[in-house]
Design a protein around this motif. Structure first.
Motif, PDB file in Angstrom:
ATOM      1  N   ASN A 136       0.842  -1.188   0.000  1.00 12.56           N
ATOM      2  CA  ASN A 136       0.000   0.000   0.000  1.00 12.56           C
ATOM      3  C   ASN A 136       0.881   1.242   0.000  1.00 12.56           C
ATOM      4  O   ASN A 136       2.111   1.163  -0.034  1.00 12.56           O
ATOM      5  CB  ASN A 136      -0.959  -0.007   1.189  1.00 12.56           C
ATOM      6  CG  ASN A 136      -0.227  -0.026   2.521  1.00 12.56           C
ATOM      7  OD1 ASN A 136       0.747   0.673   2.712  1.00 12.56           O
ATOM      8  ND2 ASN A 136      -0.699  -0.846   3.450  1.00 12.56           N
ATOM      9  N   GLN A 137       0.262   2.398   0.058  1.00 15.05           N
ATOM     10  CA  GLN A 137       1.011   3.639  -0.075  1.00 15.05           C
ATOM     11  C   GLN A 137       1.976   3.855   1.077  1.00 15.05           C
ATOM     12  O   GLN A 137       3.121   4.253   0.875  1.00 15.05           O
ATOM     13  CB  GLN A 137       0.038   4.819  -0.161  1.00 15.05           C
ATOM     14  CG  GLN A 137       0.729   6.152  -0.421  1.00 15.05           C
ATOM     15  CD  GLN A 137      -0.226   7.314  -0.328  1.00 15.05           C
ATOM     16  OE1 GLN A 137      -1.230   7.225   0.362  1.00 15.05           O
ATOM     17  NE2 GLN A 137       0.071   8.387  -1.020  1.00 15.05           N
ATOM     18  N   THR A 140       4.909   1.529   0.701  1.00 17.96           N
ATOM     19  CA  THR A 140       5.745   1.938  -0.428  1.00 17.96           C
ATOM     20  C   THR A 140       6.683   3.064  -0.034  1.00 17.96           C
ATOM     21  O   THR A 140       7.863   3.070  -0.401  1.00 17.96           O
ATOM     22  CB  THR A 140       4.859   2.369  -1.607  1.00 17.96           C
ATOM     23  OG1 THR A 140       4.004   1.285  -1.976  1.00 17.96           O
ATOM     24  CG2 THR A 140       5.716   2.753  -2.801  1.00 17.96           C
ATOM     25  N   ARG A 244       4.910   7.500  -9.140  1.00 20.87           N
ATOM     26  CA  ARG A 244       3.902   8.143  -8.303  1.00 20.87           C
ATOM     27  C   ARG A 244       4.547   8.714  -7.041  1.00 20.87           C
ATOM     28  O   ARG A 244       4.198   9.811  -6.598  1.00 20.87           O
ATOM     29  CB  ARG A 244       2.809   7.139  -7.942  1.00 20.87           C
ATOM     30  CG  ARG A 244       1.598   7.776  -7.268  1.00 20.87           C
ATOM     31  CD  ARG A 244       0.550   6.743  -6.936  1.00 20.87           C
ATOM     32  NE  ARG A 244       0.052   6.085  -8.127  1.00 20.87           N
ATOM     33  CZ  ARG A 244       0.199   4.784  -8.376  1.00 20.87           C
ATOM     34  NH1 ARG A 244       0.837   4.017  -7.494  1.00 20.87           N
ATOM     35  NH2 ARG A 244      -0.278   4.250  -9.486  1.00 20.87           N
ATOM     36  N   ARG A 605      -5.294  11.811   0.874  1.00 26.47           N
ATOM     37  CA  ARG A 605      -4.406  10.726   1.252  1.00 26.47           C
ATOM     38  C   ARG A 605      -4.307  10.583   2.757  1.00 26.47           C
ATOM     39  O   ARG A 605      -4.061   9.507   3.269  1.00 26.47           O
ATOM     40  CB  ARG A 605      -3.025  10.978   0.654  1.00 26.47           C
ATOM     41  CG  ARG A 605      -3.046  10.779  -0.844  1.00 26.47           C
ATOM     42  CD  ARG A 605      -1.710  11.047  -1.450  1.00 26.47           C
ATOM     43  NE  ARG A 605      -1.745  10.778  -2.878  1.00 26.47           N
ATOM     44  CZ  ARG A 605      -0.756  11.033  -3.704  1.00 26.47           C
ATOM     45  NH1 ARG A 605       0.348  11.547  -3.250  1.00 26.47           N
ATOM     46  NH2 ARG A 605      -0.851  10.761  -4.990  1.00 26.47           N
TER      47      ARG A 605
END
Length: 687
Positions: A136-137, A140, A244, A605
């Motif tokens: 997931n973010q 990452t 990203r 986010r």
């Protein structure tokens, strides 16, 4: 029916023969016996690297594959098994770092027979990219931006991080780097010995692994993205999941500093404008580049003003300001070199142009000072002639921001490769030129001097063949025409045509991977702007203030006091910059809210769109992403839990379903590959 009865026996014998010939022809059952490496969460870096290296070397085998073959074909079957095993069972924070270090080792291997090391390096990029797709973010960000700790025996203070002292360890140090005064935890995490226990100093274990420390010391203090840039992992950096993160760093959605206090620590995280210090926005790369462009524009205006004014007898106002600008730019560039390190600094295409600006600028200042001190008009005129060379570096440097565009950004690596091809070819031209120059000079020794003969051959080489043929009789009535005809043919037809063809091949090779090259250059551009370990960054020419005002205070003030003074000075001098950033972001949020009706990206986010760990990664109770979801104490709830309250079930369910779909597709791919290997050509046909 007889053929059907003998088919299983033939298939079994064929599998036995293939397994004995080459590991690439092993079926899945035979290859599974090799075993996927088991990497524990707390396993040190120097143990993770050899495990991954051995498996990747085995998986690639003895035949070279391209990245596309691993991505789309059956060549990446074994690598995908490794990816699934790492995503399901391993939560070691050094996985991406180890893969990028292996990519660097394979790329710089002395021998690369049949491109095997290149294929192994591509396999490292493939595994790292696929592994990130399962995160997931939040995970990452942790795997890509967490830095390797710098092993140090002696403690340091925060002032060293601010000033960037000499030496790799100290120059790469920052305020959050764990110190090794009385503790061996960092050394153990890197694989250098074991944690200190009662009655065990651990000194012998550390000295036994000294070779590993020196081998990977260049990567200490770097994160996975920076190591990937050094390792030339262009395919990895060009992937969407990596870009990203790069784009978020560039736009300030991912920040490393969110406060400006004495105890601030560098930590990569998602920007939260409700809690972040407004002065921390000075570190956002996009704003830094905007102010950098304004600085270069003012530099250029001062440069033209000095050339137009051209005072012979003394320093003018514009010349004094330009000297300050040159000194500020040189100090800023030196600070950037110390922060980034030479290994990463030299990868920036514009670093050579910056050094050219500094070199020409100081040459002008020194020559100008000597001319004014002696009252020599010739030296003064020479100083302005030297200053005229500054435009060769300053004008292109201002236009460097155009390289952020995808089209113009792709031209920079093309120009680099064409320049390399040109300089590789120049020795052939020089050897041929010297040979003909010697012959023609000896033949025309009584009629043409060496200087005249040199200029004639230079003009002939660049296309003035008629001039050379007209001078042939003067060179030698007997050999002149023949030799000059040969030189004209070789220089204008053979050498120039070969040089143009070689440079065209270099251009074509780069343009085939234009997107990867552009993304690679953009990543370096962003990382070079955000990798500073300094809490307080002063923009030029204001960076000269702490150099002359605060540096002398270190003689009689403590490190914490000096750092506090730097913060106060930064707040006092950079308030206009912060106000400009605040007005820009406020207008952008207002415009975005009016046009789309959606919250800003940073709010999304941090709020309803924050990614959750997949089910497979929630099984490990020690994983950081799981620890963050636990309540701190009593009725307290973490940010992730508060976000989950407002997160729609469709979002959480969609993430889980997406992970299940990916796993199902990979399982189906494995089954198809096994069937294909079983029914490979040569096994016989069923009647």
């Amino acid at each position: 029916m007889s053929n059907m009865g003998s088919l299983p026996v033939e298939i079994h014998s064929l599998h036995s023969a293939k397994s004995s010939l080459h590991p690439l022809f092993m079926d899945s059952d035979t290859m599974d016996q090799v075993g996927i490496p088991n990497i524990g969460t707390d396993e040190p870096l120097l143990e993770v690297i050899p495990k991954l290296s051995s498996f990747i070397s085995m998986a690639v085998g003895d035949m070279a594959y391209s990245f596309e073959q691993m991505r789309y074909g059956s060549r990446g079957h074994r690598l995908r098994q490794l990816v699934h095993a790492l995503a399901e069972d391993s939560h070691n924070p050094f996985i991406i770092v180890a893969l990028m270090i292996l990519k660097w080792e394979f790329t710089n291997a002395p021998n690369d027979d049949w491109g095997l090391n290149e294929s192994r390096g591509s396999a490292c990029e493939f595994v790292a990219w696929q592994f990130l797709c399962h995160l997931n973010q939040r995970e990452t960000i942790e795997f890509l931006l967490e830095e390797l700790p710098i092993p140090r025996r002696n403690s340091t203070n925060s002032t060293e991080a601010e000033r960037g002292t000499s030496g790799f360890a100290s120059s790469r140090n920052m305020e959050t780097t764990p110190l090794l005064s009385g503790s061996s935890t960092v050394l153990y995490r890197l694989g250098l010995g074991k944690p200190a226990q009662s009655g065990d100093s651990g000194g012998q274990s550390i000295s036994a692994e000294a070779h590993g420390l020196s081998r990977y010391s260049r990567f200490f203090g770097l994160n996975a993205l920076e190591i990937a840039a050094i390792a030339q992992a262009k395919r990895f950096l060009s992937q969407r999941v990596v870009q990203r993160v790069v784009d978020d760093i560039w736009n300030g959605e991912i920040v490393f500093w969110d406060s400006l206090t004495v105890h601030s620590k560098k930590n990569p995280h998602i920007f939260n404008r409700r809690t972040a210090d407004p002065y921390s926005r000075l570190r956002v790369p996009v704003y830094r580049k905007m102010f950098e462009a304004a600085f270069f524009l003012s530099f250029l205006l001062l440069y033209y003003s000095v050339l137009v004014e051209r005072k012979q007898n003394g320093l003018g106002f514009f010349e004094t300001l330009m000297d300050v600008w040159i000194a500020a730019f040189a100090y800023d560039e030196l600070s950037g070199l110390v922060d980034a390190g030479m290994l990463f600094y030299q990868m920036d295409f514009w670093s050579l142009w910056n050094l050219g600006i500094i070199g020409v600028g100081f040459s002008f200042i020194i020559t100008r000072a000597i001319g004014l001190a002696r009252g020599n008009d010739y030296i003064i005129d020479l100083s302005f002639d030297i200053l005229s060379l500054e435009a060769l570096f300053l004008v292109p440097r201002i236009c460097s921001l155009v390289s952020l565009n995808s089209y113009f950004g792709s031209l920079i690596p093309v120009l680099k490769e064409m320049t390399k091809a040109f300089f590789r070819f120049m020795p052939v031209v020089v050897v041929l030129y010297i040979g003909f120059l010697t012959t023609f000079t000896m033949l025309a020794r009584d009629r043409l001097s060496l200087k005249q003969m040199s200029w004639i051959l230079v003009k002939v080489f660049f296309g003035s063949g008629a001039l050379g043929l007209d001078s042939a009789s003067e060179i030698s009535p007997i050999f002149g025409y023949g030799l000059m005809l040969i030189f004209v043919s070789m220089s204008n037809i053979l050498l120039l045509s070969s040089l143009i063809s070689l440079m065209s091949m270099s251009m074509e090779g780069v343009m085939l991977h234009a997107r990867e090259e552009y993304r690679f250059q953009l990543s370096i551009y962003v990382l070079e702007s955000s990798n500073s370990r300094r809490l307080t960054y002063f923009m030029p020419p204001l960076n000269l203030l702490p150099l002359f005002c605060i540096r002398p205070m270190r003689l009689f003030l403590s490190a914490g006091t000096v750092r506090r003074v730097r913060i106060i000075l930064l707040r006092a001098t950079h308030l206009p910059f912060v106000m400009l950033i605040w007005m820009y972001e406020s207008s952008w949020r207002h415009l975005n809210r009016r046009t789309t009706g959606l919250p800003p990206l940073s709010m999304a986010r941090n709020g309803t769109f924050g990614g959750e760990p997949s089910i497979s990664r929630r099984r490990d109770p020690q994983h950081p992403s799981v620890a963050e979801t636990r309540p701190a104490s009593g009725n307290e709830r973490t940010d992730v839990e508060q976000h989950d309250v407002h997160e729609p079930d469709s979002v959480r369910g969609g993430q889980t379903q997406l992970a299940d779909v990916i796993d199902a597709i990979e399982q189906l791919r494995e089954q198809v590959e096994r069937v294909a290997m079983t029914l490979a050509p040569g096994t016989g046909r069923v009647n």
